[in-house]
Scaffold this motif. Structure first.
Motif, PDB file in Angstrom:
ATOM      1  N   PRO A 137      48.268 -43.515  71.640  1.00  0.00           N
ATOM      2  CA  PRO A 137      48.236 -44.453  70.503  1.00  0.00           C
ATOM      3  C   PRO A 137      49.163 -43.987  69.386  1.00  0.00           C
ATOM      4  O   PRO A 137      49.327 -42.790  69.162  1.00  0.00           O
ATOM      5  CB  PRO A 137      46.774 -44.397  70.051  1.00  0.00           C
ATOM      6  CG  PRO A 137      46.289 -43.046  70.481  1.00  0.00           C
ATOM      7  CD  PRO A 137      47.045 -42.716  71.746  1.00  0.00           C
ATOM      8  N   TRP A 138      49.762 -44.934  68.716  1.00  0.00           N
ATOM      9  CA  TRP A 138      50.575 -44.646  67.533  1.00  0.00           C
ATOM     10  C   TRP A 138      49.736 -44.919  66.297  1.00  0.00           C
ATOM     11  O   TRP A 138      49.128 -45.974  66.169  1.00  0.00           O
ATOM     12  CB  TRP A 138      51.808 -45.526  67.468  1.00  0.00           C
ATOM     13  CG  TRP A 138      52.757 -45.422  68.622  1.00  0.00           C
ATOM     14  CD1 TRP A 138      52.870 -44.395  69.529  1.00  0.00           C
ATOM     15  CD2 TRP A 138      53.736 -46.390  68.998  1.00  0.00           C
ATOM     16  NE1 TRP A 138      53.859 -44.669  70.434  1.00  0.00           N
ATOM     17  CE2 TRP A 138      54.414 -45.893  70.132  1.00  0.00           C
ATOM     18  CE3 TRP A 138      54.111 -47.627  68.489  1.00  0.00           C
ATOM     19  CZ2 TRP A 138      55.441 -46.590  70.754  1.00  0.00           C
ATOM     20  CZ3 TRP A 138      55.138 -48.324  69.108  1.00  0.00           C
ATOM     21  CH2 TRP A 138      55.789 -47.800  70.231  1.00  0.00           C
ATOM     22  N   VAL A 139      49.714 -43.986  65.353  1.00  0.00           N
ATOM     23  CA  VAL A 139      48.939 -44.170  64.124  1.00  0.00           C
ATOM     24  C   VAL A 139      49.832 -44.358  62.899  1.00  0.00           C
ATOM     25  O   VAL A 139      49.349 -44.702  61.821  1.00  0.00           O
ATOM     26  CB  VAL A 139      47.937 -43.021  63.895  1.00  0.00           C
ATOM     27  CG1 VAL A 139      46.878 -43.020  65.008  1.00  0.00           C
ATOM     28  CG2 VAL A 139      48.645 -41.682  63.816  1.00  0.00           C
ATOM     29  N   GLU A 140      51.121 -44.116  63.055  1.00  0.00           N
ATOM     30  CA  GLU A 140      52.133 -44.383  62.028  1.00  0.00           C
ATOM     31  C   GLU A 140      53.442 -44.690  62.755  1.00  0.00           C
ATOM     32  O   GLU A 140      53.580 -44.391  63.949  1.00  0.00           O
ATOM     33  CB  GLU A 140      52.362 -43.177  61.113  1.00  0.00           C
ATOM     34  CG  GLU A 140      51.211 -42.820  60.229  1.00  0.00           C
ATOM     35  CD  GLU A 140      51.520 -41.611  59.340  1.00  0.00           C
ATOM     36  OE1 GLU A 140      50.876 -41.481  58.299  1.00  0.00           O
ATOM     37  OE2 GLU A 140      52.389 -40.780  59.706  1.00  0.00           O
ATOM     38  N   PHE A 141      54.376 -45.266  62.008  1.00  0.00           N
ATOM     39  CA  PHE A 141      55.699 -45.530  62.583  1.00  0.00           C
ATOM     40  C   PHE A 141      56.713 -45.427  61.458  1.00  0.00           C
ATOM     41  O   PHE A 141      56.568 -46.084  60.433  1.00  0.00           O
ATOM     42  CB  PHE A 141      55.759 -46.921  63.216  1.00  0.00           C
ATOM     43  CG  PHE A 141      56.841 -47.062  64.252  1.00  0.00           C
ATOM     44  CD1 PHE A 141      56.530 -47.030  65.600  1.00  0.00           C
ATOM     45  CD2 PHE A 141      58.171 -47.229  63.881  1.00  0.00           C
ATOM     46  CE1 PHE A 141      57.524 -47.161  66.562  1.00  0.00           C
ATOM     47  CE2 PHE A 141      59.162 -47.360  64.825  1.00  0.00           C
ATOM     48  CZ  PHE A 141      58.840 -47.331  66.178  1.00  0.00           C
ATOM     49  N   GLU A 142      57.722 -44.568  61.660  1.00  0.00           N
ATOM     50  CA  GLU A 142      58.720 -44.350  60.615  1.00  0.00           C
ATOM     51  C   GLU A 142      60.106 -44.770  61.089  1.00  0.00           C
ATOM     52  O   GLU A 142      60.475 -44.544  62.241  1.00  0.00           O
ATOM     53  CB  GLU A 142      58.757 -42.873  60.216  1.00  0.00           C
ATOM     54  CG  GLU A 142      59.734 -42.593  59.079  1.00  0.00           C
ATOM     55  CD  GLU A 142      59.739 -41.139  58.688  1.00  0.00           C
ATOM     56  OE1 GLU A 142      59.207 -40.823  57.601  1.00  0.00           O
ATOM     57  OE2 GLU A 142      60.261 -40.314  59.463  1.00  0.00           O
ATOM     58  N   PHE A 143      60.860 -45.363  60.177  1.00  0.00           N
ATOM     59  CA  PHE A 143      62.265 -45.694  60.386  1.00  0.00           C
ATOM     60  C   PHE A 143      63.081 -44.881  59.387  1.00  0.00           C
ATOM     61  O   PHE A 143      62.669 -44.716  58.244  1.00  0.00           O
ATOM     62  CB  PHE A 143      62.522 -47.183  60.136  1.00  0.00           C
ATOM     63  CG  PHE A 143      61.827 -48.089  61.108  1.00  0.00           C
ATOM     64  CD1 PHE A 143      62.430 -48.429  62.318  1.00  0.00           C
ATOM     65  CD2 PHE A 143      60.577 -48.609  60.819  1.00  0.00           C
ATOM     66  CE1 PHE A 143      61.796 -49.274  63.213  1.00  0.00           C
ATOM     67  CE2 PHE A 143      59.934 -49.462  61.710  1.00  0.00           C
ATOM     68  CZ  PHE A 143      60.546 -49.788  62.910  1.00  0.00           C
TER      69      PHE A 143
END
Length: 187
Positions: free
Chosen positions: A96-102
């Protein structure tokens, strides 16, 4: 400044160049796969990129101009320093992903600085175009990085998250990079 015109097709064994609007998008640095690209990059017709992530590690998208730079042209036919985007990312990592950064970079692996003019709409204090289908909040960091972090949400394996944002580049370059970093729980 003239554009770099690139042929579409396979690069190396796997990566493909995806033309849309005045740009060409590529997953040539590996770690994920672009499956479709559409749109012109305008507010009413954003570039929509569909991707599949095979792991929860940072990946880098290469973005190249395929049309000349024409500042203040809002047609979507030329590179003008304003690029509306939506990323639809399929989590095929098994975690699971709990954050996503660009993160935006003009040079790979080098933080963006104020002088490069590249940002996630840094001049706007109320960025209404920044949104996500799976994360409730976001924060932006400027100088020496240009980062956009989505948090307060979750993307389970085999689910898709959408991210919308505006990239501005007041000193447009013919090539720049978008680092994408899905984050997993730390324990």
């Amino acid at each position: 400044m003239s554009a770099v015109f690139l042929p579409t097709g396979t690069v190396g064994n796997e990566a493909k160049l995806w033309p849309s609007g005045p740009y060409v998008f590529s997953d040539e640095m590996g770690g994920y796969r672009i499956t479709s690209v559409s749109g012109k990059g305008t507010r009413t017709d954003p570039i929509v990129i569909t991707e599949e992530f095979f792991s929860a590690t940072p990946v880098t998208m290469t973005i190249r101009a395929r049309q000349p730079i024409a500042l203040y042209d809002g047609s979507g036919n030329f590179v003008n320093g304003i690029l509306y985007m939506r990323i639809d990312a399929l989590n095929n990592s098994g975690l699971p992903w709990v954050e996503f950064e660009f993160e935006l970079q003009e040079v790979p692996n080098r933080p963006s600085t104020f002088t490069d003019g590249l940002s996630f709409d840094q001049r706007s204090e109320s960025p209404e175009v920044i949104k996500s289908s799976r994360f409730a909040r976001f924060s932006r960091d400027f100088e020496p990085y240009d980062r956009l972090l989505f948090r307060d949400g979750k993307v389970d394996p085999r689910k898709t998250a959408s991210f919308g944002f505006l990239i501005t580049d007041y000193t447009p370059r013919l090539t720049f990079y978008l680092v994408q970093d899905p984050r997993i729980p730390s324990s």
